[in-house]
Each structure stands twice: as C-alpha cells, then as structure tokens.
Motif scaffolding. Structure first.
Motif, PDB file in Angstrom:
ATOM      1  N   THR A 126     -11.823  -7.893   0.281  1.00  0.00           N
ATOM      2  CA  THR A 126     -11.763  -9.048  -0.615  1.00  0.00           C
ATOM      3  C   THR A 126     -11.005 -10.221  -0.018  1.00  0.00           C
ATOM      4  OG1 THR A 126      -9.809  -8.076  -1.689  1.00  0.00           O
ATOM      5  CG2 THR A 126     -11.951  -7.673  -2.712  1.00  0.00           C
ATOM      6  N   PHE A 144      -6.876   1.203  -1.745  1.00  0.00           N
ATOM      7  CA  PHE A 144      -6.280  -0.106  -2.023  1.00  0.00           C
ATOM      8  C   PHE A 144      -6.312  -0.995  -0.791  1.00  0.00           C
ATOM      9  CE2 PHE A 144      -2.594  -2.951  -2.029  1.00  0.00           C
ATOM     10  CZ  PHE A 144      -2.817  -3.643  -3.206  1.00  0.00           C
ATOM     11  N   LEU A 196      -9.815  -2.268  -0.217  1.00  0.00           N
ATOM     12  CA  LEU A 196     -10.111  -3.318  -1.194  1.00  0.00           C
ATOM     13  C   LEU A 196      -9.446  -4.631  -0.798  1.00  0.00           C
ATOM     14  CD1 LEU A 196      -9.780  -1.428  -4.611  1.00  0.00           C
ATOM     15  CD2 LEU A 196     -11.851  -2.432  -3.646  1.00  0.00           C
ATOM     16  N   ALA A 197      -8.205  -4.554  -0.322  1.00  0.00           N
ATOM     17  CA  ALA A 197      -7.499  -5.772   0.096  1.00  0.00           C
ATOM     18  C   ALA A 197      -8.178  -6.415   1.294  1.00  0.00           C
ATOM     19  CB  ALA A 197      -6.045  -5.445   0.421  1.00  0.00           C
ATOM     20  N   ARG A 253     -16.904  -5.320   4.039  1.00  0.00           N
ATOM     21  CA  ARG A 253     -17.680  -4.993   2.834  1.00  0.00           C
ATOM     22  C   ARG A 253     -19.037  -4.404   3.213  1.00  0.00           C
ATOM     23  NH1 ARG A 253     -17.259  -6.442  -2.386  1.00  0.00           N
ATOM     24  NH2 ARG A 253     -15.626  -7.964  -1.913  1.00  0.00           N
ATOM     25  N   ARG A 274      -7.526  -7.524 -10.173  1.00  0.00           N
ATOM     26  CA  ARG A 274      -8.835  -6.858 -10.176  1.00  0.00           C
ATOM     27  C   ARG A 274      -8.824  -5.612  -9.298  1.00  0.00           C
ATOM     28  NH1 ARG A 274     -13.371 -11.738  -9.938  1.00  0.00           N
ATOM     29  NH2 ARG A 274     -12.883 -12.643 -12.001  1.00  0.00           N
ATOM     30  N   ASN A 275      -8.176  -5.711  -8.143  1.00  0.00           N
ATOM     31  CA  ASN A 275      -8.067  -4.534  -7.274  1.00  0.00           C
ATOM     32  C   ASN A 275      -7.286  -3.418  -7.947  1.00  0.00           C
ATOM     33  OD1 ASN A 275      -9.474  -5.967  -5.376  1.00  0.00           O
ATOM     34  ND2 ASN A 275      -7.753  -6.299  -4.012  1.00  0.00           N
ATOM     35  N   THR A 312       0.832  -1.210   0.000  1.00  0.00           N
ATOM     36  CA  THR A 312       0.000   0.000   0.000  1.00  0.00           C
ATOM     37  C   THR A 312       0.862   1.254   0.000  1.00  0.00           C
ATOM     38  OG1 THR A 312      -1.724  -1.185   1.209  1.00  0.00           O
ATOM     39  CG2 THR A 312      -1.815   1.210   1.241  1.00  0.00           C
ATOM     40  N   LEU A 322      -7.712 -10.623   0.696  1.00  0.00           N
ATOM     41  CA  LEU A 322      -6.581 -10.882  -0.202  1.00  0.00           C
ATOM     42  C   LEU A 322      -5.560 -11.830   0.417  1.00  0.00           C
ATOM     43  CD1 LEU A 322      -5.589  -9.955  -3.017  1.00  0.00           C
ATOM     44  CD2 LEU A 322      -4.258  -8.200  -1.859  1.00  0.00           C
ATOM     45  N   ARG A 332      -7.239 -11.717  -7.850  1.00  0.00           N
ATOM     46  CA  ARG A 332      -7.895 -10.684  -7.052  1.00  0.00           C
ATOM     47  C   ARG A 332      -7.060  -9.420  -6.982  1.00  0.00           C
ATOM     48  NH1 ARG A 332     -12.676  -9.521  -6.303  1.00  0.00           N
ATOM     49  NH2 ARG A 332     -13.105 -11.734  -5.909  1.00  0.00           N
ATOM     50  N   LEU A 371      -8.558   0.289  -8.741  1.00  0.00           N
ATOM     51  CA  LEU A 371      -7.768   1.434  -8.282  1.00  0.00           C
ATOM     52  C   LEU A 371      -7.452   2.382  -9.430  1.00  0.00           C
ATOM     53  CD1 LEU A 371      -6.176   2.789  -5.966  1.00  0.00           C
ATOM     54  CD2 LEU A 371      -4.229   1.402  -6.630  1.00  0.00           C
TER      55      LEU A 371
END
Length: 578
Positions: free
Chosen positions: A309, A302, A305-306, A467, A325-326, A266, A311, A322, A330
């Motif tokens: 999902t 980011f 999202l991690a 989420r 996709r992230n 990140t 990750l 994944r 982004l």
C-alpha cells in the motif's frame, strides 16, 4: 572483476562529486554498514567495540569541554585584568566565585575533566602502564591548569589540541594494532559460517542468528524509543480527550514514516498478536505449539500490507487512513487464526465424548465472539464509510470467517448428536461432507472475489510489483491449489461411491445369520455391503477405507476388479477387429 571495477569507479565518481547529497549518501551507507557489522557481533567483540567508541568519545568530549571553558575565560577577562592565579593569591574569592565569574566555570570543568579522565583510565584498551595511568588525569586537566596562569589567549586556544594528543594517540594505536586481529576474526567468522551453511543449510543458520541477535526485541526497543522521542517533542494543548487522541494519531503517523519504523511497528504488532493468541489459548485451555506462530504470521501480513500500500510514501493524513485500514484487514485475518485454534478443539470435544461442560462452553463463547465481532465491524464500516474496494475486502474476510464458524458449529452439533445415538448413523459422513463442501465452496468463491478485487485495485487505484506478486501467490495457493485439491477429493469420493454401489447389499437374513459387528468401526450392522471375498462391512466405513487402499481390511484381497476386467474386454475387442 568487472563488477568490482564498476563499484570502485562509482565510488570514485561519488567522491569527486561536488553534490553534497552524494557525500551524505556515502556517509549514510558507511554508517549503515558499520551499524550492521556492530549489530551482528558477539558479546565479547561488541564489548570491545563499545569500549573503543566510549574512549574515543571521551577524548572529543574532553576537547570540547576544554575549548568551551577557555573560550569563556578569554572572552570575559580583559587584557589589564589580573589572572585567576593572582586573584586567588590575593584571596579575592568574591570575584572568583560570583555566578558570572570564570572561577565557577573553571571548577565545573575541573570536575568534568577529572570524571572523564577516571572513566578513560578504566575504559581505554591500550597498554596499562602505571606511568600512563597517572598521566591521564594530568593530561585532561592541563588546559584548565594553564588557564590559571597569565598566558596569551592565542596560546591558550591551542592548548586543548595538545592535551587531546596523548589519549587520541592511544586510541589510534589500539585501532592500528588491532587491525590484524580484526582481519583474523573476520576470516575465522567467514569460515565458521561457511561450514555451518554447508552442514545445516542457510535457513537454519539464519534462524539461529535471528534468535541470537534477538531482532524482534531490538526493533521493539527502537520503535518505543522513537515513540518516546516524538512524545517528548510533541506540544500538547491540554489533557483533554481530544488532545490525547491527537497525540495518539501523531504518534501513529510518525511511527510508520520509514521502513525501519514500520519494522519496529511490525515487531510491536507481532508481540501483541502473540499474546492475543495466548489469551485465546488460555480461554480454550489448549497449548498447541503450532498455534503460537500467530505473532509471526501477523507480522508478515502487516509488513506486506504496508509495503504493497506504499504506507511510508503517503501524506500524513492519508497514511493514518491507510494504517487504520491495514489494522482492520489484520484484525479480520486474526479472526481466521483464532478460528484455526478453536476448530480442532470443537472437533475433539464432540468426537471424544468429552463430558467437561466448561470446555464446551469456553469453545462456544469464542465461536460466538467470532460471529458477533465481524457482524458488528461490518455494520459500523458500512454505516460510516462509502462502498470501496477496502470495504469489500474487509466484508469478504468477515463473511468468510462467519461461514467457517457456522460450518464448524454444524459439524460439532452433528458429532454431538451421533455421540448420544445408540445406533450407527450411516448418513453422518455424507452430512459432514456436504457441510464441509459447502464451506470450502464459499471460501473458494470468496478467494476468486478477493482476486478480482485486488486486480481492480492494481489496475485502477494503486499498482505495484509487490501487490502484483501477492496476487500471483494468492491466485496459486488460494485458488488453483484449493481448486485442484477440492477436485481430487471430489473425484476420489465419487470413485469410492461408485465402487461401493457396485457391491451387493446384505439382506436382513444374511445379517441375522452373520450376527457380527463391522470389522472397521466395531459397530452393530443394520445394513452392510458384501465384498467379493464375502466379507460384510458398513457401506460408509468401506467407502472411507477405499480412500486409503483397495484391499479388504480382513483378507487383503482386491475389493474392486471391474475396471481391470472391462479394460481386458476392451483390449480383446480391439484385437478381434484388427
């Protein structure tokens, strides 16, 4: 008190547990606390900690080196063989200096122990008496010197322990004598930060500590070192493109397998996005401080999202998919940030009649990129991947940024046309309002679409508290707040329009007799509205003025009293009917 007792009982249960994983967890927890405490120290105190750790490490390295040397010497020397000192006195240098002899091992240990003793004499934090400073080399070299003599092997095996007693006692002495100063430092630091939090607030203190500790740089350094370690451990097949791509894929997979590694990645992404924003600022010749937060916002996006999902918990292949996709999500969000940089510049260039053509050209090139890149990205994704919730989300973000850029370009074109007109354009405000309303409506619809897309993922694909929380935040800020603001703006405009339409229109004779400009925009009046106080203004200008206040710009009399008048009539009618 009960919480403290519960923690003690839990710690005691873990200590008496026979499960080795419990002890590993305790040691890991203590190591994390020690690392965190060391990380937050200042330069003065961290220098002391490092010197203490180095001095303790030198003692153990010296002990390990002496033990290894004695073990090698005792294993190679037979009972009837001459000692090293006797071989030296007999000038048997050939046997002493051969490659597999004990002489070379002993010389190497001499050199290593002298170096360790020299470093320890300058690094240790104990009292520096002249006698002690002279004793350190002798202490470190004692096992190597005793190896020269014909002593029993059992005695030689215990010599490194006695040789490490004096320097280790010095290290222990320093630690125990510093206990009171450590407690005093902790107490004063607690009082200092308590006062800072009371005076400036927790957020300001955390921000100052974040800058002092330079956390992003530390995370980047950690991630780069981790990447270098995996690169060295990786066994490449060759230097072909396929092997290089396989190495990059492996590094990306291992670079986000833990939460700490994700934090490091990140920080790297934040660093890169910051310079992407600086690049577009350089292209657009702008230097707005608010636009430099693009790196921070990208890092937060980011990392969220991690987390949402999962990750780090995925298998390597699924994790790589994944992660890609992230990155797509982004990059599409990054396009929105770039639009936020170019949009005010477009409005400024068109409204200020800026004649600098190269600045207009730079802004238009960036707008072209913001249209071409999302179209190309959607074309590639839709042609290579089946329809999925991820594809719908990326497409929604891409179409949304295209619509926003088109809206900005249309308003930019309208302002340019108005700049080259010789007369006042009354319909300009209406056109701008309709275009912006169209853009905001499309953005609002896409916000609702993304909410339902996220709800589908939450229910049928991969749920989670993070989420669900992000969906709640999205529903509040991007749907409810936007809808409320849009409705307030619409009602405010409709009320202003109704007020303006209730005012009489000025005739051509009245305008000719007035022969004046609008007091709000200082433009010639071909049409005008007449207020109750008999002042003339453009209808559009007066409507914008009513957004701010209901008083005349010239005499400050109330422009509109029909609502109050109607309310009085209603009250009188109610009183008359009983």
């Amino acid at each position: 008190m009960y919480i403290r007792l519960g923690i003690k009982r839990l710690s005691f249960n873990l200590l008496i547990s026979k499960d080795p994983s419990a002890h590993q967890q305790i040691m890991l927890f203590r190591g994390c606390l020690a690392a965190l405490a060391t990380f937050t120290l200042g330069k003065k105190h961290i220098r002391i900690v490092y010197m203490y750790v180095i001095s303790a490490g030198i003692v153990f390295i010296s002990y390990w080196g002496n033990m290894t040397t004695i073990r090698n010497i005792t294993s190679t020397m037979s009972p009837g063989r001459l000692s090293i000192l006797e071989s030296f006195l007999l000038l048997d240098f050939q046997s002493l200096l051969s490659l597999d002899s004990v002489g070379i091992t002993l010389i190497e240990n001499y050199i290593a122990q002298l170096g360790l003793a020299y470093i320890f004499s300058f690094v240790h934090l104990g009292p520096r008496y002249p006698l002690l400073q002279k004793l350190w080399p002798f202490t470190f070299l004692t096992p190597s010197l005793l190896c020269l003599l014909p002593l029993p092997h059992q005695f030689l095996h215990h010599v490194p322990v006695f040789a490490a007693v004096l320097p280790l006692a010095m290290v222990k002495f320093v630690l125990w004598t510093s206990a009171f100063s450590i407690m005093d430092t902790i107490s004063s630091t607690y009082s200092h930060y308590r006062m800072l939090i009371r005076d400036y607030g927790l957020t300001a203190v955390m921000e100052s500590e974040w800058i002092r500790l330079n956390v992003p740089c530390v995370l980047r350094t950690f991630w780069i070192l981790r990447l270098m370690e995996h690169t060295i451990a990786y066994q490449p097949v060759g230097l072909e493109i396929a092997s290089i791509l396989a190495l990059c894929k492996s590094l990306l997979i291992t670079g986000c397998e833990t939460l700490t590694a994700v934090l490091g990645m990140t920080s790297i992404i934040s660093y890169g996005c910051h310079y992407i924003g600086c690049f577009f600022q350089w292209v657009l010749l702008t230097d707005d401080e608010d636009d430099k937060s693009i790196g921070t916002v990208s890092a937060i996006l980011f990392y969220i999202l991690a987390l949402q999902t999962g990750l780090t918990s995925l298998e390597p292949d699924k994790r790589f998919v994944r992660l890609c996709r992230n990155f797509c999500l982004l990059f599409t969000a990054l396009l929105h940030f770039i639009h936020n940089i170019v949009n005010p510049l477009l409005m400024s260039l068109s409204a200020s009649h800026n004649p600098s053509l190269h600045r207009h050209l730079r802004a238009l090139i960036v707008c072209t990129f913001l249209i071409v890149y999302p179209v190309g990205l959607m074309a590639y994704l839709w042609s290579h991947h089946p329809m999925s919730t991820f594809l719908l989300a990326v497409s929604a973000f891409s179409v949304e940024v295209i619509i926003k850029v088109i809206v900005s370009l249309l308003i930019y074109a309208l302002f340019l046309i108005d700049a080259y007109r010789s007369t006042f354009w009354e319909k300009l405000d209406d056109y701008v309002y309709y275009i912006r309303a169209f853009g905001n409506t499309v953005e609002f619809c896409f916000g609702i679409f993304l909410f339902f897309n996220g709800a589908w993922i939450l229910i049928f694909e991969s749920g989670g508290a993070i989420r669900a929380g992000m969906m709640g935040i999205h529903a509040y800020f991007n749907i409810w707040c936007e809808a409320r603001i849009g409705w307030l703006v619409f009602m405010k405009r409709r009320t202003a329009v109704n007020k303006i339409e209730s005012l009489p229109e000025a005739s051509d004779d009245q305008l000719a007799n007035l022969d004046d400009v609008c007091a709000i925009c200082y433009q010639e009046m071909r049409t005008a509205k007449i207020t109750r106080c008999n002042h003339f203004f453009h209808g559009v200008c007066l409507r914008k003025w009513l957004y701010v206040q209901d008083r005349c710009p010239l005499c400050h009399d109330i422009l509109y009293k029909f609502e109050l008048f109607n309310f009085k009539i209603y009250c009188e009618s109610k009183d008359s009917t009983g």
